[in-house]
Write a protein that holds these residues in place. Structure first.
Motif, PDB file in Angstrom:
ATOM      1  N   LEU A 135       0.803  -1.225   0.000  1.00  0.00           N
ATOM      2  CA  LEU A 135       0.000   0.000   0.000  1.00  0.00           C
ATOM      3  C   LEU A 135       0.835   1.275   0.000  1.00  0.00           C
ATOM      4  CD1 LEU A 135      -2.851  -0.942   2.514  1.00  0.00           C
ATOM      5  CD2 LEU A 135      -2.686  -1.446   0.079  1.00  0.00           C
ATOM      6  N   GLU A 136       1.981   1.258  -0.634  1.00  0.00           N
ATOM      7  CA  GLU A 136       2.736   2.503  -0.783  1.00  0.00           C
ATOM      8  C   GLU A 136       1.815   3.556  -1.391  1.00  0.00           C
ATOM      9  OE1 GLU A 136       5.731   3.509   0.032  1.00  0.00           O
ATOM     10  OE2 GLU A 136       6.339   1.622   0.972  1.00  0.00           O
ATOM     11  N   TRP A 137       1.892   4.786  -0.890  1.00  0.00           N
ATOM     12  CA  TRP A 137       0.894   5.802  -1.241  1.00  0.00           C
ATOM     13  C   TRP A 137       0.775   6.026  -2.733  1.00  0.00           C
ATOM     14  CZ3 TRP A 137       1.515  10.234  -3.998  1.00  0.00           C
ATOM     15  CH2 TRP A 137       2.839  10.660  -4.219  1.00  0.00           C
ATOM     16  N   TRP A 138       1.899   5.960  -3.446  1.00  0.00           N
ATOM     17  CA  TRP A 138       1.866   6.246  -4.873  1.00  0.00           C
ATOM     18  C   TRP A 138       1.195   5.114  -5.657  1.00  0.00           C
ATOM     19  CZ3 TRP A 138       4.588   2.732  -7.773  1.00  0.00           C
ATOM     20  CH2 TRP A 138       5.570   1.981  -7.087  1.00  0.00           C
ATOM     21  N   THR A 139       1.272   3.864  -5.144  1.00  0.00           N
ATOM     22  CA  THR A 139       0.569   2.773  -5.825  1.00  0.00           C
ATOM     23  C   THR A 139      -0.938   2.917  -5.618  1.00  0.00           C
ATOM     24  OG1 THR A 139       0.731   1.255  -3.920  1.00  0.00           O
ATOM     25  CG2 THR A 139       2.535   1.229  -5.508  1.00  0.00           C
ATOM     26  N   VAL A 140      -1.343   3.354  -4.425  1.00  0.00           N
ATOM     27  CA  VAL A 140      -2.762   3.597  -4.161  1.00  0.00           C
ATOM     28  C   VAL A 140      -3.272   4.722  -5.066  1.00  0.00           C
ATOM     29  CG1 VAL A 140      -4.449   4.327  -2.432  1.00  0.00           C
ATOM     30  CG2 VAL A 140      -2.589   2.787  -1.785  1.00  0.00           C
ATOM     31  N   HIS A 203      -4.984   8.324   6.494  1.00  0.00           N
ATOM     32  CA  HIS A 203      -5.636   7.058   6.139  1.00  0.00           C
ATOM     33  C   HIS A 203      -4.878   6.376   5.008  1.00  0.00           C
ATOM     34  CE1 HIS A 203      -8.802   8.432   8.724  1.00  0.00           C
ATOM     35  NE2 HIS A 203      -9.040   9.483   7.965  1.00  0.00           N
ATOM     36  N   GLY A 204      -3.950   5.521   5.384  1.00  0.00           N
ATOM     37  CA  GLY A 204      -3.133   4.850   4.389  1.00  0.00           C
ATOM     38  C   GLY A 204      -3.556   3.438   4.088  1.00  0.00           C
ATOM     39  N   ARG A 211       3.873   7.087   4.299  1.00  0.00           N
ATOM     40  CA  ARG A 211       3.088   8.217   3.842  1.00  0.00           C
ATOM     41  C   ARG A 211       3.969   9.198   3.068  1.00  0.00           C
ATOM     42  NH1 ARG A 211      -0.512   6.544   2.920  1.00  0.00           N
ATOM     43  NH2 ARG A 211      -2.003   8.229   3.220  1.00  0.00           N
ATOM     44  N   LEU A 212       3.344   9.997   2.241  1.00  0.00           N
ATOM     45  CA  LEU A 212       4.054  11.032   1.492  1.00  0.00           C
ATOM     46  C   LEU A 212       4.563  12.087   2.477  1.00  0.00           C
ATOM     47  CD1 LEU A 212       4.908  12.480  -1.108  1.00  0.00           C
ATOM     48  CD2 LEU A 212       2.570  13.394  -1.260  1.00  0.00           C
ATOM     49  N   ASP A 213       5.861  12.282   2.487  1.00  0.00           N
ATOM     50  CA  ASP A 213       6.480  13.170   3.480  1.00  0.00           C
ATOM     51  C   ASP A 213       6.497  14.620   2.986  1.00  0.00           C
ATOM     52  OD1 ASP A 213       7.742  14.049   5.742  1.00  0.00           O
ATOM     53  OD2 ASP A 213       9.755  13.415   5.107  1.00  0.00           O
TER      54      ASP A 213
END
Length: 325
Positions: A135-140, A203-204, A211-213
């Motif tokens: 669930l890396e943010w960019w894949t979501v 909400h990740g 999360r995106l820093d």
């Protein structure tokens, strides 16, 4: 027996069936994104930590150390909803193909219908990558953004059931058409910016997800700023409609865009002010889908492709006997 012959034996889809299939495609493509947001805000993104299996050795949820049963079933249910999307996609293709057999000129309709199962395959692959990437943010973000053109195409499919296949003739002036293109580009820019806000938000989908820093305040400002630009372009487009005396149907679509976009802006503002409560996230995702729907509806309503020829079956003597589609 060739597949075409089998499809030719199906009853010709009535106007009501054609409309129902088109609406179902729009609802399915938009709804799967909303259910995905429920998975994310409940922290169930890794309720099924493998793909295509739920847990190693089982396609369905079973007791597994460190994974709550509720999270398993939420994620598993979302995966199963893909089955409903597949059914709708198959119905879209069958309906369009059956129409094409009687009306060989309707190749564009079938091409649009085929994008529905094509989208299912794409989303299945991206969904698997998202799970495997923890669930890396960019894949979501990519997984969500891939659904947005499918919603747009579903609206075009719904419209195609009720229009002809002549070259599109704009019913707005050239500047109005350019503004509509710009409005569409801005819509996707707003959506992309929204995924970065989500990526930096709380909400990740899983407590261990990176999360995106980047400061969420800055990302939210960019997101809202793009929405304001979208509304400004929408207002200028309205002036063009006034100048040419656009028909009532176009004004109705235009009004819906304003209503949904403003409601989405208010919802996003309230959501941010309240600290991004879980339920409001899913409503905001629903709002995003509705913005796409009404913008695509405005797009299709500002052009004319001639009269529809496929509301009724063709006389038996006129049916094309050569393979089609």
């Amino acid at each position: 027996m060739p597949l075409r012959s089998l499809i030719a034996r199906l009853p010709y889809p009535s106007t009501a069936v054609q409309r129902a299939v088109g609406i179902a495609a729009v609802v399915a493509q938009g709804g799967i994104g909303v259910t995905g947001s429920v998975v994310r805000v409940t922290g169930s993104g890794l309720g099924c930590p493998t793909w295509p299996q739920c847990v190693p050795g089982s396609l369905v949820p079973v007791q597994h150390p460190g994974i709550h049963a509720v999270n398993q079933w939420i994620e598993f249910s979302n995966r199963m909803l893909t089955g409903a999307v597949i059914v709708v996609a198959a119905l879209a293709v069958l309906t369009a193909w059956r129409i094409l057999i009687d009306h060989p000129s309707r190749k564009r309709l079938l091409a649009l219908a085929w994008t529905m199962p094509g989208g299912v395959v794409l989303q299945a692959v991206l969904g698997g990558i998202t799970v495997l990437a923890k669930l890396e943010w960019w894949t979501v973000a990519i997984h969500f953004l891939a659904s947005t053109p499918l919603i747009w195409l579903a609206v075009l499919l719904l419209r195609a059931f009720r229009e002809g296949d002549e070259p599109a003739r704009p019913i707005v002036p050239p500047l109005g058409r350019k503004l509509l293109v710009l409005l569409t580009v801005l819509m996707w820019a707003v959506l992309i910016a929204g995924t970065t806000v989500t990526g930096a938000g709380p909400h990740g989908g899983d407590i261990h997800t990176h999360r995106l820093d980047v400061a969420i305040e800055k990302l939210a400002q960019i997101h809202s700023g793009l929405l304001i630009v979208y509304l400004v372009v929408l207002a200028v487009f309205g002036l063009q409609l006034l100048r040419v005396g656009a028909p009532k149907s176009v004004w109705q679509r235009y009004a819906w865009v304003w209503a949904v976009a403003l409601a989405q802006g208010v919802l996003g503002t309230v959501q941010y002010a309240l600290g991004v409560p879980e339920a409001m996230v899913s409503f905001h995702v629903l709002g995003s889908a509705l913005v796409i729907v009404v913008t695509a509806t405005l797009w299709t309503g500002t052009r004319d492709r001639g009269p529809v020829v496929s509301l009724d079956p063709a006389p038996p003597a006129d049916r094309e006997l050569t393979p089609a589609g």
